[in-house]
Scaffold this motif. Sequence first.
Motif, PDB file in Angstrom:
ATOM      1  N   ALA A 384       0.846  -1.324  -0.003  1.00 36.69           N
ATOM      2  CA  ALA A 384      -0.073   0.179   0.099  1.00 36.69           C
ATOM      3  C   ALA A 384       0.781   1.306   0.019  1.00 36.69           C
ATOM      4  O   ALA A 384       0.669   2.167  -0.721  1.00 36.69           O
ATOM      5  CB  ALA A 384      -0.720   0.011   1.227  1.00 36.69           C
ATOM      6  N   GLY A 385       2.019   1.513   1.095  1.00 34.86           N
ATOM      7  CA  GLY A 385       2.659   2.561   0.865  1.00 34.86           C
ATOM      8  C   GLY A 385       3.586   2.631  -0.089  1.00 34.86           C
ATOM      9  O   GLY A 385       3.643   3.658  -0.898  1.00 34.86           O
ATOM     10  N   GLY A 386       4.084   1.465  -0.722  1.00 34.87           N
ATOM     11  CA  GLY A 386       4.860   1.521  -2.123  1.00 34.87           C
ATOM     12  C   GLY A 386       4.334   2.223  -3.282  1.00 34.87           C
ATOM     13  O   GLY A 386       4.532   2.967  -4.144  1.00 34.87           O
ATOM     14  N   GLY A 387       2.776   1.870  -3.269  1.00 36.01           N
ATOM     15  CA  GLY A 387       1.934   2.171  -4.250  1.00 36.01           C
ATOM     16  C   GLY A 387       1.625   3.615  -4.481  1.00 36.01           C
ATOM     17  O   GLY A 387       1.728   4.424  -5.175  1.00 36.01           O
ATOM     18  N   LYS A 388       1.480   4.188  -3.049  1.00 36.92           N
ATOM     19  CA  LYS A 388       0.971   5.430  -2.608  1.00 36.92           C
ATOM     20  C   LYS A 388       2.491   6.262  -3.155  1.00 36.92           C
ATOM     21  O   LYS A 388       2.375   7.415  -3.967  1.00 36.92           O
ATOM     22  CB  LYS A 388       0.923   5.774  -1.479  1.00 36.92           C
ATOM     23  CG  LYS A 388      -0.458   5.111  -0.777  1.00 36.92           C
ATOM     24  CD  LYS A 388      -0.630   5.533   0.410  1.00 36.92           C
ATOM     25  CE  LYS A 388      -2.013   5.106   1.093  1.00 36.92           C
ATOM     26  NZ  LYS A 388      -2.324   5.396   2.414  1.00 36.92           N
ATOM     27  N   TYR A 389       3.623   5.969  -2.797  1.00 35.32           N
ATOM     28  CA  TYR A 389       4.833   6.859  -3.162  1.00 35.32           C
ATOM     29  C   TYR A 389       5.101   6.591  -4.832  1.00 35.32           C
ATOM     30  O   TYR A 389       5.323   7.801  -5.280  1.00 35.32           O
ATOM     31  CB  TYR A 389       5.981   6.238  -2.553  1.00 35.32           C
ATOM     32  CG  TYR A 389       7.271   6.822  -2.793  1.00 35.32           C
ATOM     33  CD1 TYR A 389       7.557   7.816  -1.651  1.00 35.32           C
ATOM     34  CD2 TYR A 389       8.117   6.678  -3.963  1.00 35.32           C
ATOM     35  CE1 TYR A 389       8.876   8.378  -1.799  1.00 35.32           C
ATOM     36  CE2 TYR A 389       9.153   7.487  -4.263  1.00 35.32           C
ATOM     37  CZ  TYR A 389       9.762   8.344  -2.948  1.00 35.32           C
ATOM     38  OH  TYR A 389      10.666   8.942  -3.154  1.00 35.32           O
ATOM     39  N   SER A 390       4.521   5.554  -5.375  1.00 40.72           N
ATOM     40  CA  SER A 390       4.817   5.357  -6.744  1.00 40.72           C
ATOM     41  C   SER A 390       3.918   6.472  -7.782  1.00 40.72           C
ATOM     42  O   SER A 390       4.229   7.029  -8.592  1.00 40.72           O
ATOM     43  CB  SER A 390       4.757   3.822  -7.405  1.00 40.72           C
ATOM     44  OG  SER A 390       5.761   3.344  -6.852  1.00 40.72           O
ATOM     45  N   ILE A 391       2.421   6.283  -7.305  1.00 42.09           N
ATOM     46  CA  ILE A 391       1.646   6.997  -8.158  1.00 42.09           C
ATOM     47  C   ILE A 391       1.871   8.514  -7.645  1.00 42.09           C
ATOM     48  O   ILE A 391       1.591   9.499  -8.534  1.00 42.09           O
ATOM     49  CB  ILE A 391       0.272   6.539  -7.745  1.00 42.09           C
ATOM     50  CG1 ILE A 391      -0.680   7.291  -8.708  1.00 42.09           C
ATOM     51  CG2 ILE A 391       0.009   7.131  -6.461  1.00 42.09           C
ATOM     52  CD1 ILE A 391      -0.441   6.832 -10.205  1.00 42.09           C
ATOM     53  N   ASN A 424      -4.257  -0.144  -8.629  1.00 43.49           N
ATOM     54  CA  ASN A 424      -3.651  -0.994  -7.836  1.00 43.49           C
ATOM     55  C   ASN A 424      -3.377  -0.399  -6.411  1.00 43.49           C
ATOM     56  O   ASN A 424      -3.454  -1.045  -5.120  1.00 43.49           O
ATOM     57  CB  ASN A 424      -2.311  -1.796  -8.315  1.00 43.49           C
ATOM     58  CG  ASN A 424      -2.543  -2.768  -9.296  1.00 43.49           C
ATOM     59  OD1 ASN A 424      -3.403  -3.404  -9.039  1.00 43.49           O
ATOM     60  ND2 ASN A 424      -1.726  -2.772 -10.297  1.00 43.49           N
ATOM     61  N   THR A 425      -3.012   1.053  -6.397  1.00 41.01           N
ATOM     62  CA  THR A 425      -2.724   1.455  -5.201  1.00 41.01           C
ATOM     63  C   THR A 425      -3.953   1.733  -4.353  1.00 41.01           C
ATOM     64  O   THR A 425      -4.024   1.471  -3.405  1.00 41.01           O
ATOM     65  CB  THR A 425      -2.077   2.993  -5.485  1.00 41.01           C
ATOM     66  OG1 THR A 425      -0.767   2.644  -6.125  1.00 41.01           O
ATOM     67  CG2 THR A 425      -1.841   3.613  -4.198  1.00 41.01           C
ATOM     68  N   TYR A 426      -5.198   2.222  -5.086  1.00 41.88           N
ATOM     69  CA  TYR A 426      -6.277   2.365  -4.238  1.00 41.88           C
ATOM     70  C   TYR A 426      -6.821   1.112  -3.687  1.00 41.88           C
ATOM     71  O   TYR A 426      -7.286   0.698  -2.547  1.00 41.88           O
ATOM     72  CB  TYR A 426      -7.449   2.699  -5.370  1.00 41.88           C
ATOM     73  CG  TYR A 426      -8.679   3.136  -4.448  1.00 41.88           C
ATOM     74  CD1 TYR A 426      -8.784   4.521  -4.302  1.00 41.88           C
ATOM     75  CD2 TYR A 426      -9.912   2.383  -4.616  1.00 41.88           C
ATOM     76  CE1 TYR A 426      -9.970   5.045  -3.557  1.00 41.88           C
ATOM     77  CE2 TYR A 426     -11.102   2.901  -3.946  1.00 41.88           C
ATOM     78  CZ  TYR A 426     -10.954   4.431  -3.526  1.00 41.88           C
ATOM     79  OH  TYR A 426     -12.199   4.542  -2.858  1.00 41.88           O
ATOM     80  N   THR A 427      -6.589  -0.304  -4.524  1.00 44.31           N
ATOM     81  CA  THR A 427      -6.941  -1.330  -3.969  1.00 44.31           C
ATOM     82  C   THR A 427      -6.324  -1.833  -2.566  1.00 44.31           C
ATOM     83  O   THR A 427      -6.662  -2.243  -1.655  1.00 44.31           O
ATOM     84  CB  THR A 427      -6.817  -2.463  -4.919  1.00 44.31           C
ATOM     85  OG1 THR A 427      -7.594  -2.086  -6.255  1.00 44.31           O
ATOM     86  CG2 THR A 427      -7.247  -3.886  -4.588  1.00 44.31           C
ATOM     87  N   ALA A 428      -5.042  -1.542  -2.923  1.00 47.20           N
ATOM     88  CA  ALA A 428      -4.061  -1.994  -1.783  1.00 47.20           C
ATOM     89  C   ALA A 428      -4.261  -1.188  -0.483  1.00 47.20           C
ATOM     90  O   ALA A 428      -4.350  -1.667   0.719  1.00 47.20           O
ATOM     91  CB  ALA A 428      -2.524  -1.775  -2.261  1.00 47.20           C
ATOM     92  N   GLY A 429      -4.401   0.150  -0.657  1.00 45.82           N
ATOM     93  CA  GLY A 429      -4.604   1.004   0.457  1.00 45.82           C
ATOM     94  C   GLY A 429      -6.043   0.775   1.182  1.00 45.82           C
ATOM     95  O   GLY A 429      -6.121   0.441   2.496  1.00 45.82           O
ATOM     96  N   ALA A 430      -7.051   0.325   0.264  1.00 44.85           N
ATOM     97  CA  ALA A 430      -8.439   0.172   0.879  1.00 44.85           C
ATOM     98  C   ALA A 430      -8.280  -1.221   1.685  1.00 44.85           C
ATOM     99  O   ALA A 430      -8.687  -1.389   2.678  1.00 44.85           O
ATOM    100  CB  ALA A 430      -9.361  -0.040  -0.355  1.00 44.85           C
TER     101      ALA A 430
END
Length: 832
Positions: A384-391, A424-430
């Motif tokens: 989740a955190g890696g996705g947020k940083y990436s987007i 993917n980031t939205y899904t992971a964070g949720a």
Amino acid sequence: MTTTIWSLLLVGALVALTYKRSSLKVAAGVMAAFTVAALLFGAATAVTVISLIFAIGLGVLSLDGFRTNTVTKPIFNFYKKILPQMSETERTALEAGTVWWDGELFSGKPNWQMLLNHPNPTIPQREQDFLDNQVKTLCSMVDEWEISQNGDLAKEIWEYIKKERFFSMIIPESYGGLGFSAQTQSAVLQALTVSGATFSTVGVPNSLGPGELLLKYGTKEQKDHYLPRLADGREIPCFGLTGPRAGSDATSLPDVGVVCKGTWEGKEVLGLKLNFEKRYITLAPVATVVGLAFRMFDPEGLLGDKKDVGITVALLPRHLEGMDIGNRHKPIGSPFMNGPIFGKDVFIPLDFIIGGAEMAGQGWRMLVECLSVGRCITLPSSGAGGGKYSIAATGAYARIRRQFNVPIAKLEGVQERIARIAGNTYTAGAAARVTAIAIDEGHKPSVPSAILKYNLTEIARQVAVDTMDVHGGKAIIRGPKNYVESGYSSVPVAITVEGANILTRSMITFGQGAIRCHPFVLPEMETAKADDLKGFDKALFGHFGFIFSNMSRAMVLNLTNAAFTGVPVSGPTKQYYKQLNKYAASFAICVDIAMSTLGGELKFRELISARLADMVSKMYLASMVLKHWADQGSNKEDLPLVQYSIEKLFYEFEEAHDGFLKNLPARPAAWLLRALTMPFGRRAEAPSDKLTAKVVDLVSYHTDTRERLIQGIYREETYGTSYDNGMRNPLAVYDSLLDRAEKAEGIYKKIGEALKAGKYDEATLSIEGRITDGIEMGVLTADEGEFMLAYEKDVLEMVHVDHFPLEHFGKVAENHDKGKKASKKKSDEATA
């Protein structure tokens, strides 16, 4: 009425009864009434007879005593003979944790009100203050490039982590720990994904390790001694489970502890002589206390009659004679502390066992119970955190990076990658947030932990690849300016640890869920083992009704595309709840048919199991997306992101569903299932190009949706020491650029129009030159020119990559220096 109409009415009545999961008595009464109506209104004899047979049969089966002794008893006796023996380790794994939303999905008829009523708490103020202060301070101190060059966190970072008790998020305040909620633990770890080494260093002690094991199973003396010392950093823990011959199959531990007498602190005591070899142990090189899992034996019967006591967990101080600890592995990506531990004839007293001697042999239960919670937090937080940083970085980079005179965010090939990162980031964070709240509410969701571990680390892998693709050359040149490489190269670590993803997908997720979450399989097994005929009868006929109900539900919902199923929501997401009802019914009947046709062989048909795991995983993740959107206030601006995430998950569900049907060995059963669950083939479509473009616009401009998506990551101005005055945080620079991007695009348009009109000198190619000349020609105002020069300076900073003197690469430079001298000598000779 014609025979056809009466036949359809009879079928409709049977479908309605099974669809609504009516009891045997109610079904018998309805069939009796149907028979009377058929007689009164002159239905065809065949229809009347069939309805009468159903009425009589259902009525007889509704007589509990008769049914139990005449129908159930023979089945019960046969079932007991074929029931496979369940090993103690399998039983322990099944009993670990609790059933939560995963059970609703296995039921085929999820109770959406239960999920919607699930709490949505805010992070407590004390914990929010820690996020706003200590976590931001720690993020500001780390410099991933410097860490990679030095091979370790800086000394001041280690000291700060200990001082602010980052190792003690799971330790209660009464022992000097932080005692944070699971939701806050996840938020802390997501923020720390700015540095892989820092994430691992903080994450592991707060996941499966000595701290959690002591809290749950330790003696009072062990807790009082170790927990305060772990909380304030006087002790650094590690946990030794994996070895050369026991990786994902942790039950095959070859490490041995033999009960014997030995000397401890000058006295002869009863203890254990340990011989072990562990590897991949995070924090081992610097650990002061080692949690060790081993197989315990008592060949002389010093503790009792049991020779093979079983898997046991003990705490070992670092200084023990015979224990070799301190060497390092060199993991790919960020160089966190990780290494092997060896032990040769290491003697420890019995009271070193966590929980004392009475917990000897209970290690496997201890491990799986703790793992079911830890896997829901630490590794999912990395995804989740890696996705947020990436987007945050990729969406902004694509907005300010221009090729072919447009931002690359306008190129459809690039948009495909950016939208996938965002979805993917939205899904992971949720999933990470909602499941963490479930843990705070007292659940110990073992199946969701496997779902999150596998899916969110795989999401991290896809995000890393897509991020690398969008950044192109900038992402492949190492140096302080490369904020992509560390995350990209570290992804396999999360995929490998705590059970390799191949194992998690193909064996654990559905393997546990099929028995643990199914409403009737485990009761059938338990009542058979207990020789409880009445209990077995209740479970068996409940199971029969369950199967027929899901067959009817799957058929009706798939024929109507779930148009008439009821859900407790309205508005734009209503259709998604309906589709999930359809998928849940289809999944439930697929599970029962797979189990009944394959039996015990299903355990070894790993790809069948994996596809069923994919099906339940996509439903679980889609449910988390819907709950998360509702929890955040059902913001309409976020709907394209929700729609993209759900459509992607639905498409993947049907892909797994179709693969399951194509590969189920019992072909007639597969044909029946396809008729019931996919009568019109695959209906879900991947997100459209139009939707993809909408998502990209939401995450590549400074929007409220982008803010909600990347909430919690570190975005302050500077961090680290790679440059003289500290390196500018790329996310802070991107935030600044996005604030100015819309104005800049208007100015780019002015310059472009002037170029088309032939106002510029053909030799003026650089954007800086065109800005300067544009001011002189009156194409731009002085203010616009000043704005654009500052803007382009920041753009260039983000586009640039690092370069180093040849000497930086050591011997390579020496080799080339020799070559230069030889070349110069030849040149001098030729000149002479």
